[in-house]
Design a protein around this motif. Structure first.
Motif, PDB file in Angstrom:
ATOM      1  N   LYS A 170       0.833  -1.210   0.000  1.00  0.00           N
ATOM      2  CA  LYS A 170       0.000   0.000   0.000  1.00  0.00           C
ATOM      3  C   LYS A 170       0.871   1.264   0.000  1.00  0.00           C
ATOM      4  O   LYS A 170       0.636   2.186  -0.797  1.00  0.00           O
ATOM      5  N   ASN A 171       1.850   1.291   0.880  1.00  0.00           N
ATOM      6  CA  ASN A 171       2.692   2.483   0.995  1.00  0.00           C
ATOM      7  C   ASN A 171       3.591   2.678  -0.219  1.00  0.00           C
ATOM      8  O   ASN A 171       3.791   3.811  -0.677  1.00  0.00           O
ATOM      9  N   PHE A 172       4.142   1.597  -0.758  1.00  0.00           N
ATOM     10  CA  PHE A 172       4.976   1.712  -1.953  1.00  0.00           C
ATOM     11  C   PHE A 172       4.139   2.159  -3.157  1.00  0.00           C
ATOM     12  O   PHE A 172       4.572   3.005  -3.949  1.00  0.00           O
ATOM     13  N   ALA A 173       2.943   1.602  -3.295  1.00  0.00           N
ATOM     14  CA  ALA A 173       2.061   1.988  -4.409  1.00  0.00           C
ATOM     15  C   ALA A 173       1.715   3.469  -4.316  1.00  0.00           C
ATOM     16  O   ALA A 173       1.705   4.190  -5.329  1.00  0.00           O
ATOM     17  N   TYR A 174       1.440   3.924  -3.105  1.00  0.00           N
ATOM     18  CA  TYR A 174       1.104   5.345  -2.917  1.00  0.00           C
ATOM     19  C   TYR A 174       2.264   6.238  -3.339  1.00  0.00           C
ATOM     20  O   TYR A 174       2.074   7.235  -4.060  1.00  0.00           O
ATOM     21  N   GLN A 175       3.477   5.892  -2.927  1.00  0.00           N
ATOM     22  CA  GLN A 175       4.637   6.719  -3.257  1.00  0.00           C
ATOM     23  C   GLN A 175       4.899   6.756  -4.762  1.00  0.00           C
ATOM     24  O   GLN A 175       5.322   7.781  -5.302  1.00  0.00           O
ATOM     25  N   ILE A 176       4.651   5.653  -5.440  1.00  0.00           N
ATOM     26  CA  ILE A 176       4.898   5.600  -6.880  1.00  0.00           C
ATOM     27  C   ILE A 176       3.817   6.310  -7.673  1.00  0.00           C
ATOM     28  O   ILE A 176       4.090   7.000  -8.664  1.00  0.00           O
ATOM     29  N   LEU A 177       2.561   6.213  -7.231  1.00  0.00           N
ATOM     30  CA  LEU A 177       1.437   6.761  -8.002  1.00  0.00           C
ATOM     31  C   LEU A 177       1.091   8.201  -7.665  1.00  0.00           C
ATOM     32  O   LEU A 177       0.547   8.924  -8.500  1.00  0.00           O
ATOM     33  N   ASP A 178       1.403   8.630  -6.445  1.00  0.00           N
ATOM     34  CA  ASP A 178       0.902   9.933  -5.982  1.00  0.00           C
ATOM     35  C   ASP A 178       1.414  11.110  -6.796  1.00  0.00           C
ATOM     36  O   ASP A 178       0.745  12.137  -6.903  1.00  0.00           O
ATOM     37  N   TYR A 336       0.200  -0.611 -15.601  1.00  0.00           N
ATOM     38  CA  TYR A 336      -1.195  -0.735 -16.028  1.00  0.00           C
ATOM     39  C   TYR A 336      -1.871   0.636 -16.136  1.00  0.00           C
ATOM     40  O   TYR A 336      -2.676   0.878 -17.042  1.00  0.00           O
ATOM     41  N   LEU A 337      -1.510   1.539 -15.226  1.00  0.00           N
ATOM     42  CA  LEU A 337      -2.119   2.873 -15.212  1.00  0.00           C
ATOM     43  C   LEU A 337      -1.428   3.850 -16.159  1.00  0.00           C
ATOM     44  O   LEU A 337      -1.798   5.023 -16.217  1.00  0.00           O
ATOM     45  N   GLY A 338      -0.419   3.371 -16.905  1.00  0.00           N
ATOM     46  CA  GLY A 338       0.167   4.175 -17.968  1.00  0.00           C
ATOM     47  C   GLY A 338       1.331   5.052 -17.591  1.00  0.00           C
ATOM     48  O   GLY A 338       1.702   5.958 -18.351  1.00  0.00           O
ATOM     49  N   LEU A 339       1.999   4.808 -16.451  1.00  0.00           N
ATOM     50  CA  LEU A 339       3.139   5.630 -16.066  1.00  0.00           C
ATOM     51  C   LEU A 339       4.359   5.295 -16.926  1.00  0.00           C
ATOM     52  O   LEU A 339       4.552   4.155 -17.331  1.00  0.00           O
ATOM     53  N   ASN A 340       5.181   6.298 -17.170  1.00  0.00           N
ATOM     54  CA  ASN A 340       6.392   6.163 -17.969  1.00  0.00           C
ATOM     55  C   ASN A 340       7.454   5.380 -17.194  1.00  0.00           C
ATOM     56  O   ASN A 340       7.595   5.531 -15.986  1.00  0.00           O
ATOM     57  N   VAL A 343       9.935   7.419 -15.112  1.00  0.00           N
ATOM     58  CA  VAL A 343       9.271   7.971 -13.916  1.00  0.00           C
ATOM     59  C   VAL A 343       9.170   6.902 -12.838  1.00  0.00           C
ATOM     60  O   VAL A 343       9.463   7.146 -11.654  1.00  0.00           O
ATOM     61  N   VAL A 344       8.743   5.709 -13.225  1.00  0.00           N
ATOM     62  CA  VAL A 344       8.594   4.611 -12.268  1.00  0.00           C
ATOM     63  C   VAL A 344       9.934   4.248 -11.646  1.00  0.00           C
ATOM     64  O   VAL A 344      10.048   4.087 -10.426  1.00  0.00           O
ATOM     65  N   LYS A 345      10.975   4.146 -12.477  1.00  0.00           N
ATOM     66  CA  LYS A 345      12.303   3.811 -11.958  1.00  0.00           C
ATOM     67  C   LYS A 345      12.791   4.854 -10.955  1.00  0.00           C
ATOM     68  O   LYS A 345      13.379   4.514  -9.922  1.00  0.00           O
ATOM     69  N   ASP A 346      12.568   6.116 -11.282  1.00  0.00           N
ATOM     70  CA  ASP A 346      13.006   7.194 -10.399  1.00  0.00           C
ATOM     71  C   ASP A 346      12.275   7.139  -9.055  1.00  0.00           C
ATOM     72  O   ASP A 346      12.890   7.306  -7.998  1.00  0.00           O
ATOM     73  N   ARG A 347      10.967   6.896  -9.102  1.00  0.00           N
ATOM     74  CA  ARG A 347      10.193   6.850  -7.857  1.00  0.00           C
ATOM     75  C   ARG A 347      10.532   5.613  -7.035  1.00  0.00           C
ATOM     76  O   ARG A 347      10.552   5.674  -5.802  1.00  0.00           O
ATOM     77  N   VAL A 348      10.818   4.505  -7.701  1.00  0.00           N
ATOM     78  CA  VAL A 348      11.249   3.304  -6.983  1.00  0.00           C
ATOM     79  C   VAL A 348      12.592   3.569  -6.306  1.00  0.00           C
ATOM     80  O   VAL A 348      12.827   3.158  -5.167  1.00  0.00           O
ATOM     81  N   ALA A 349      13.457   4.279  -6.997  1.00  0.00           N
ATOM     82  CA  ALA A 349      14.791   4.580  -6.459  1.00  0.00           C
ATOM     83  C   ALA A 349      14.745   5.515  -5.257  1.00  0.00           C
ATOM     84  O   ALA A 349      15.731   5.613  -4.507  1.00  0.00           O
ATOM     85  N   HIS A 350      13.621   6.193  -5.079  1.00  0.00           N
ATOM     86  CA  HIS A 350      13.492   7.137  -3.956  1.00  0.00           C
ATOM     87  C   HIS A 350      12.425   6.703  -2.955  1.00  0.00           C
ATOM     88  O   HIS A 350      11.944   7.516  -2.150  1.00  0.00           O
ATOM     89  N   LEU A 351      12.056   5.441  -2.983  1.00  0.00           N
ATOM     90  CA  LEU A 351      11.069   4.947  -2.028  1.00  0.00           C
ATOM     91  C   LEU A 351      11.584   5.092  -0.596  1.00  0.00           C
ATOM     92  O   LEU A 351      12.776   4.926  -0.325  1.00  0.00           O
ATOM     93  N   LYS A 352      10.682   5.391   0.299  1.00  0.00           N
ATOM     94  CA  LYS A 352      11.018   5.465   1.725  1.00  0.00           C
ATOM     95  C   LYS A 352      10.470   4.232   2.419  1.00  0.00           C
ATOM     96  O   LYS A 352       9.389   3.751   2.098  1.00  0.00           O
ATOM     97  N   SER A 353      11.225   3.726   3.373  1.00  0.00           N
ATOM     98  CA  SER A 353      10.804   2.519   4.076  1.00  0.00           C
ATOM     99  C   SER A 353       9.538   2.787   4.884  1.00  0.00           C
ATOM    100  O   SER A 353       9.268   3.910   5.312  1.00  0.00           O
ATOM    101  N   VAL A 354       8.765   1.738   5.076  1.00  0.00           N
ATOM    102  CA  VAL A 354       7.544   1.835   5.859  1.00  0.00           C
ATOM    103  C   VAL A 354       7.921   1.756   7.330  1.00  0.00           C
ATOM    104  O   VAL A 354       8.766   0.948   7.725  1.00  0.00           O
ATOM    105  N   GLU A 355       7.306   2.587   8.136  1.00  0.00           N
ATOM    106  CA  GLU A 355       7.615   2.638   9.561  1.00  0.00           C
ATOM    107  C   GLU A 355       7.474   1.264  10.198  1.00  0.00           C
ATOM    108  O   GLU A 355       6.488   0.565  10.003  1.00  0.00           O
ATOM    109  N   HIS A 356       8.479   0.872  10.967  1.00  0.00           N
ATOM    110  CA  HIS A 356       8.516  -0.398  11.712  1.00  0.00           C
ATOM    111  C   HIS A 356       8.631  -1.625  10.822  1.00  0.00           C
ATOM    112  O   HIS A 356       8.362  -2.746  11.263  1.00  0.00           O
ATOM    113  N   ARG A 357       9.001  -1.443   9.553  1.00  0.00           N
ATOM    114  CA  ARG A 357       9.200  -2.580   8.650  1.00  0.00           C
ATOM    115  C   ARG A 357      10.588  -2.457   8.024  1.00  0.00           C
ATOM    116  O   ARG A 357      10.769  -1.762   7.036  1.00  0.00           O
TER     117      ARG A 357
END
Length: 476
Positions: A170-178, A336-340, A343-357
């Motif tokens: 959920k948190n990773f999807a939010y960071q990539i799509l937001d 599936y939602l049409g992101l470039n 863009v996806v690679k860049d957002r994956v590269a800047h993902l922040k860890s989920v608290e307590h995980r």
């Protein structure tokens, strides 16, 4: 009047205990009765006090008054030591009000008709009235939330369920799509029907384009209930494992429950893990079948995944080999939602860890990895493999696996003994099982977690890696 007062205080004391434990288990009576890991608490704060009440009240109510003082003091000390105390929500306040009124009502009715005033009756009636009212209230809240969703026809709902990894996905999807859509995700680990209903009514912005929600379950039909309420157009069914096997009894029951998510009448696309045993079809994609080259270290994870037909490499500063799969499904949703791709690679590269995980923190020369919300065998073992790569002294703090089989904790204990130099077991639930397989020379049992900070200060030093692996409130 003295008898009514003693009866009143006693019932409120019993009610305080019962309401506290009921809140822990979402007010589900069967879980309080049959899945409670501290049965002695029920004996000490319900059974024994009621026996003493009957005996002493019959002899002389004043004798019971002396015991009542002891009972209230003991109850207060017990509650003070809890790390998950009673929260006085509107529901709890309503329940206490009903309990007060029913206690007074039955007390005055029976005062001249019985030697011993009723105790169980006011509790049963109060809880029954509360249940009926809350059930009626819930239906109204559900109706309101449904109307709100219907008023947002352009809203895309993404529902995520799995044995484990829901919150991370959920948190990773939010960071990539937001960055591309106006997104909203459920807070923390909200994943029950009424938790989602409350969140939608109170927090979901009306201009949201994507709503990302996780769905949890303890019983067959739980996911179906949430699915019928949300009717998501995109569904994720993540990895299936033995999490909550105590409730479901078999892995097949868990699998069938999670796959209830595919029953959405608005389903356009489902992304499912290979462990679901589903086959790909027009609306179902197996999101991890093209996942390869996974490599994890204390710096992050990298992996290869097909994107628009080409095998692409992704890197993320997220700890844990298992998180490659969690990130992969988010990449497939973005595709599936049409992101470039860039863009996806860049957002994956800047993902922040989920608290307590697998959250990495450096403090006082010590490396602290907070993985306290990871409570499944596979994820915990993979975190140990990650820690094993560290050259210095390795310390673990864990209660073991909660709501699991004895065999699962035995496997975990053997892994812990192999990797760690100092092992701190919190709580008594799995202390004996784990202790049977861990070298006693490096083992510390911590029965009271309030002493944990002091013990860590005494037993650890700069240069240590400290892993908080799973956590459990002291009622477990």
């Amino acid at each position: 009047m003295i008898e009514i007062l003693l009866n009143f205080i006693f019932i409120l004391g019993l009610g305080f205990y019962l309401i506290t434990v009921s809140q822990w288990f979402s007010y589900r009576l069967e879980r309080v009765l049959f899945h409670f890991t501290k049965p002695m608490w029920h004996i000490n704060f319900v059974l024994i006090p009621m026996i003493v009440y009957v005996v002493l009240f019959y002899i002389n109510p004043l004798y019971f008054g002396a015991y009542l003082l002891f009972f209230i003091i003991t109850l207060a000390i017990w509650h003070k030591k809890l790390d998950k105390k009673l929260v006085f929500t509107p529901r709890v306040k309503r329940l206490f009000l009903v309990l007060v009124l029913t206690t007074l009502f039955f007390g005055f009715i029976f005062i001249n008709k019985a030697k011993i005033l009723p105790v169980i009756l006011p509790l049963i009636v109060a809880f029954a009235i509360s249940y009926m009212y809350e059930n009626f209230n819930s239906k109204l809240f559900i109706k309101t939330a449904s109307k709100k969703l219907q008023s947002m026809p352009n809203l895309t709902i993404i529902m995520i369920t799995a044995s484990y990894g829901k919150t991370s996905i959920k948190n990773f999807a939010y960071q990539i799509l937001d960055g591309s859509f106006k997104c909203y995700k459920t807070p923390r680990s909200v994943n029950t029907l009424m938790g989602l209903v409350k969140d939608i009514n109170e927090n979901l912005p009306s201009d949201s384009k994507i709503y990302i929600a996780e769905a949890g379950a303890r019983l067959r039909g739980d996911i179906e209930e949430i699915t019928q309420f949300l009717n998501p157009s995109i569904v994720v069914v993540g990895e299936i494992g033995e999490q909550h096997i105590e409730y479901f009894k078999s892995i097949e029951n868990i699998r069938k429950t999670k796959l209830e998510a595919l029953g959405s009448k608005n389903l356009k696309q489902a992304f499912v893990h290979t462990s679901t045993l589903k086959k790909s079809s027009e609306k179902i994609a197996i999101y991890d079948e093209s996942l390869s080259g996974v490599n994890a270290s204390l710096d992050g994870v990298k992996f290869s995944l097909k994107f628009l037909g080409n095998l692409e490499e992704f890197k993320a500063p997220i700890l844990g080999k298992f998180n490659a799969s969690n990130i992969a499904v988010c990449v497939k949703i973005a595709e599936y939602l049409g992101l470039n791709l860039s863009v996806v690679k860049d957002r994956v590269a800047h993902l922040k860890s989920v608290e307590h995980r697998l959250e990495k923190i450096e403090n006082g020369g010590k490396i602290i990895i907070d993985d306290s919300f990871n409570g499944n065998l596979k994820g915990m073992c993979e975190s140990y493999d990650l820690v094993a790569k560290f050259d210095g002294r390795k310390v673990i703090i864990t209660p073991g696996i909660v709501e699991a089989t004895k065999e699962m904790n035995e496997i975990l204990a053997k892994k812990i003994d192999k990797v760690f130099d100092l092992v701190m077991i919190t709580g008594e639930l799995n202390a004996k099982i784990l202790g049977n397989f861990i070298d006693e020379r490096k083992l510390i049992i911590i029965k009271d977690k309030s002493n944990l900070v002091q013990i860590l200060a005494e037993k650890t030093k700069a240069g240590d890696l400290i892993l908080f692996s799973n956590d459990a409130p002291n009622f477990i």
